[in-house]
Design a protein around this motif. Structure first.
Motif, PDB file in Angstrom:
ATOM      1  N   PRO A 260       0.702  -1.204   0.066  1.00  0.00           N
ATOM      2  CA  PRO A 260      -0.091   0.177   0.111  1.00  0.00           C
ATOM      3  C   PRO A 260       0.697   1.252   0.057  1.00  0.00           C
ATOM      4  O   PRO A 260       0.406   2.300  -0.694  1.00  0.00           O
ATOM      5  N   ARG A 261       2.046   1.188   0.761  1.00  0.00           N
ATOM      6  CA  ARG A 261       2.815   2.383   0.624  1.00  0.00           C
ATOM      7  C   ARG A 261       3.883   2.819  -0.415  1.00  0.00           C
ATOM      8  O   ARG A 261       3.831   4.020  -0.867  1.00  0.00           O
ATOM      9  N   PHE A 262       4.208   1.509  -1.157  1.00  0.00           N
ATOM     10  CA  PHE A 262       5.317   1.758  -2.163  1.00  0.00           C
ATOM     11  C   PHE A 262       4.786   1.153  -3.157  1.00  0.00           C
ATOM     12  O   PHE A 262       5.928   1.230  -4.272  1.00  0.00           O
ATOM     13  N   GLY A 263       3.871   0.476  -3.517  1.00  0.00           N
ATOM     14  CA  GLY A 263       3.685  -0.317  -4.570  1.00  0.00           C
ATOM     15  C   GLY A 263       3.939  -1.677  -4.816  1.00  0.00           C
ATOM     16  O   GLY A 263       4.658  -2.123  -3.845  1.00  0.00           O
ATOM     17  N   LYS A 264       3.515  -2.255  -6.004  1.00  0.00           N
ATOM     18  CA  LYS A 264       3.901  -3.629  -6.056  1.00  0.00           C
ATOM     19  C   LYS A 264       5.459  -4.124  -6.440  1.00  0.00           C
ATOM     20  O   LYS A 264       5.967  -5.108  -6.244  1.00  0.00           O
ATOM     21  N   ARG A 265       6.074  -2.928  -6.849  1.00  0.00           N
ATOM     22  CA  ARG A 265       7.543  -3.005  -7.074  1.00  0.00           C
ATOM     23  C   ARG A 265       8.513  -2.635  -6.111  1.00  0.00           C
ATOM     24  O   ARG A 265       9.695  -2.511  -6.284  1.00  0.00           O
ATOM     25  N   TRP A 266       7.984  -2.508  -4.913  1.00  0.00           N
ATOM     26  CA  TRP A 266       8.755  -2.230  -3.531  1.00  0.00           C
ATOM     27  C   TRP A 266       9.951  -3.100  -3.235  1.00  0.00           C
ATOM     28  O   TRP A 266      11.048  -2.692  -2.768  1.00  0.00           O
ATOM     29  N   ALA A 267       9.890  -4.456  -3.789  1.00  0.00           N
ATOM     30  CA  ALA A 267      10.890  -5.277  -3.543  1.00  0.00           C
ATOM     31  C   ALA A 267      12.232  -5.030  -4.297  1.00  0.00           C
ATOM     32  O   ALA A 267      13.300  -4.940  -3.785  1.00  0.00           O
ATOM     33  N   ASP A 268      11.847  -4.577  -5.448  1.00  0.00           N
ATOM     34  CA  ASP A 268      12.892  -4.019  -6.483  1.00  0.00           C
ATOM     35  C   ASP A 268      13.618  -2.969  -6.033  1.00  0.00           C
ATOM     36  O   ASP A 268      14.714  -2.683  -6.005  1.00  0.00           O
ATOM     37  N   THR A 269      12.765  -1.922  -5.546  1.00  0.00           N
ATOM     38  CA  THR A 269      13.301  -0.742  -5.073  1.00  0.00           C
ATOM     39  C   THR A 269      14.423  -0.819  -3.881  1.00  0.00           C
ATOM     40  O   THR A 269      15.364  -0.447  -3.573  1.00  0.00           O
ATOM     41  N   TYR A 270      13.848  -1.829  -3.062  1.00  0.00           N
ATOM     42  CA  TYR A 270      14.657  -2.188  -1.580  1.00  0.00           C
ATOM     43  C   TYR A 270      15.976  -2.625  -2.243  1.00  0.00           C
ATOM     44  O   TYR A 270      16.948  -2.396  -1.483  1.00  0.00           O
ATOM     45  N   VAL A 271      15.938  -3.661  -3.001  1.00  0.00           N
ATOM     46  CA  VAL A 271      17.096  -4.290  -3.381  1.00  0.00           C
ATOM     47  C   VAL A 271      18.168  -3.315  -4.167  1.00  0.00           C
ATOM     48  O   VAL A 271      19.209  -3.305  -3.596  1.00  0.00           O
ATOM     49  N   HIS A 272      17.593  -2.513  -5.021  1.00  0.00           N
ATOM     50  CA  HIS A 272      18.288  -1.380  -5.385  1.00  0.00           C
ATOM     51  C   HIS A 272      18.976  -0.540  -4.664  1.00  0.00           C
ATOM     52  O   HIS A 272      20.278   0.007  -4.729  1.00  0.00           O
ATOM     53  N   ASP A 273      18.416   0.060  -3.687  1.00  0.00           N
ATOM     54  CA  ASP A 273      18.569   1.116  -2.804  1.00  0.00           C
ATOM     55  C   ASP A 273      19.656   0.547  -1.787  1.00  0.00           C
ATOM     56  O   ASP A 273      20.506   1.286  -1.370  1.00  0.00           O
ATOM     57  N   TRP A 274      19.300  -0.533  -1.321  1.00  0.00           N
ATOM     58  CA  TRP A 274      20.179  -1.172  -0.159  1.00  0.00           C
ATOM     59  C   TRP A 274      21.575  -1.402  -0.618  1.00  0.00           C
ATOM     60  O   TRP A 274      22.359  -1.555   0.296  1.00  0.00           O
ATOM     61  N   ARG A 275      21.844  -1.438  -1.976  1.00  0.00           N
ATOM     62  CA  ARG A 275      23.197  -1.861  -2.417  1.00  0.00           C
ATOM     63  C   ARG A 275      24.174  -0.740  -1.752  1.00  0.00           C
ATOM     64  O   ARG A 275      25.426  -0.983  -1.542  1.00  0.00           O
ATOM     65  N   ARG A 276      23.903   0.494  -1.425  1.00  0.00           N
ATOM     66  CA  ARG A 276      24.404   1.565  -0.922  1.00  0.00           C
ATOM     67  C   ARG A 276      25.429   1.042   0.190  1.00  0.00           C
ATOM     68  O   ARG A 276      26.531   1.386   0.344  1.00  0.00           O
ATOM     69  N   GLY A 277      24.770   0.360   1.131  1.00  0.00           N
ATOM     70  CA  GLY A 277      25.378  -0.064   2.398  1.00  0.00           C
ATOM     71  C   GLY A 277      26.576  -1.200   2.126  1.00  0.00           C
ATOM     72  O   GLY A 277      27.508  -0.843   2.493  1.00  0.00           O
ATOM     73  N   ALA A 278      26.284  -1.742   1.303  1.00  0.00           N
ATOM     74  CA  ALA A 278      27.277  -2.822   0.873  1.00  0.00           C
ATOM     75  C   ALA A 278      28.296  -2.448  -0.057  1.00  0.00           C
ATOM     76  O   ALA A 278      29.716  -2.878   0.270  1.00  0.00           O
ATOM     77  N   GLU A 279      27.903  -1.409  -0.909  1.00  0.00           N
ATOM     78  CA  GLU A 279      29.140  -0.906  -1.666  1.00  0.00           C
ATOM     79  C   GLU A 279      30.260   0.064  -0.695  1.00  0.00           C
ATOM     80  O   GLU A 279      31.378  -0.022  -1.259  1.00  0.00           O
ATOM     81  N   ALA A 280      29.537   0.506   0.324  1.00  0.00           N
ATOM     82  CA  ALA A 280      30.486   1.011   1.192  1.00  0.00           C
ATOM     83  C   ALA A 280      31.497   0.286   1.804  1.00  0.00           C
ATOM     84  O   ALA A 280      32.671   0.686   2.013  1.00  0.00           O
TER      85      ALA A 280
END
Length: 289
Positions: free
Chosen positions: A148-168
């Protein structure tokens, strides 16, 4: 298992160190996933997966007291996830640098003579994949607010965005969607091995718990074993999320009730999110600060 002085210093630093929102959007997908109690089950699921990589397990087994004090090791990982999620950019960079320094000391050879190093980008990639898969699967199973908050593609957004922490930390070639994460897990399977039986049993019920805590934890870990990626489930000696049936349904229902109880006891926001909201002007000063 709490901090002896109450709120740990690193949570206070989330409230007081630096300015601005940090690496991730306030009220965004990463905040929503990592700020939810479902991460407890997701973290356990990730532990089942992490141990299937012989280099990852060799590093943990030989360079920490994981079996003697598993809670300290798990608390360290949780601290990194939460600080880099909710902390300022300054604090996140500092924490990432601290972790990179620790990783330089973790290197050697396993029982088969294969070299490992915690700073190896490929090994860091594996850690990201296992953590992302476990936390994602748990959020999909228990957090009903995300679509309801982020739409059906929220999982893709999560994986894409959280890469920042591992890349650091030095990880490279990270998947950028849920589908790419599943494909990457499948591709790495030839490098994985079946975990020792004692390890899967250890993750199910670690030492150091009283009878009530052990019972509560077991309810969560028995749900977590049904959330492990089907690609690595047999290697982790667990059913995995491709297995259906009555037991899976009951285990997940029990865990959902337990997480609901935790939410009721802890309140709507965790201390780390309270700290972040205060720092960026979205919330009041926490009573513990």
């Amino acid at each position: 298992m709490g901090h002896p002085a109450g709120t740990p210093p690193w949570v206070r630093e989330i409230a007081t160190v630096g300015n601005g929102p940090g690496w991730f959007e306030p009220n965004g997908v990463v905040w929503a996933v990592h700020g939810d109690v479902s991460t407890i089950v997701g973290g356990i699921s990730a532990l089942f997966e992490l141990g299937t990589h012989p280099s990852a397990w060799a590093g943990v087994e030989r360079h920490s007291n994981f079996q003697g004090d598993p809670w300290k090791r798990m608390a360290g990982t949780s601290q990194w996830v939460l600080v880099t999620t909710f902390g300022s950019a300054e604090l996140s960079e500092r924490t990432a640098g601290w972790v990179r320094g620790l990783h330089t000391k973790v290197q050697g050879s396993d029982d088969k003579g294969r070299a490992y190093a915690a700073s190896d980008p490929k090994l860091l990639r594996w850690v990201f994949m296992a953590l992302a898969d476990g936390l994602l699967a748990s959020a999909q199973a228990f957090n009903r607010t995300l679509v309801p908050r982020f739409g059906k593609r929220w999982a893709d957004t999560y994986v894409h965005d959280w890469r920042r922490g591992a890349e650091a930390l030095g990880a490279t070639d990270l998947p950028s969607s849920a589908a790419e994460l599943a494909e990457a897990l499948e591709a790495i399977r030839p490098d994985l091995e079946q975990v020792p039986e004692y390890l899967s049993e250890f993750v199910l019920v670690p030492p150091g718990l009283n009878a009530l805590e052990e019972r509560f934890y077991a309810g969560l870990s028995n749900a977590a074993k049904f959330l492990v990626s089907p690609t690595v489930a047999s290697l982790a000696r667990v059913p995995g999320r491709s297995v259906g049936g009555v037991e899976r349904t009951l285990r997940l229902q029990q865990a959902r009730a337990q997480l609901g109880l935790l939410n009721a006891v802890m309140g709507r926001l965790s201390p780390v999110e309270e700290a972040a909201r205060y720092r960026i002007g979205l919330g009041p000063r926490p009573i513990w600060l």
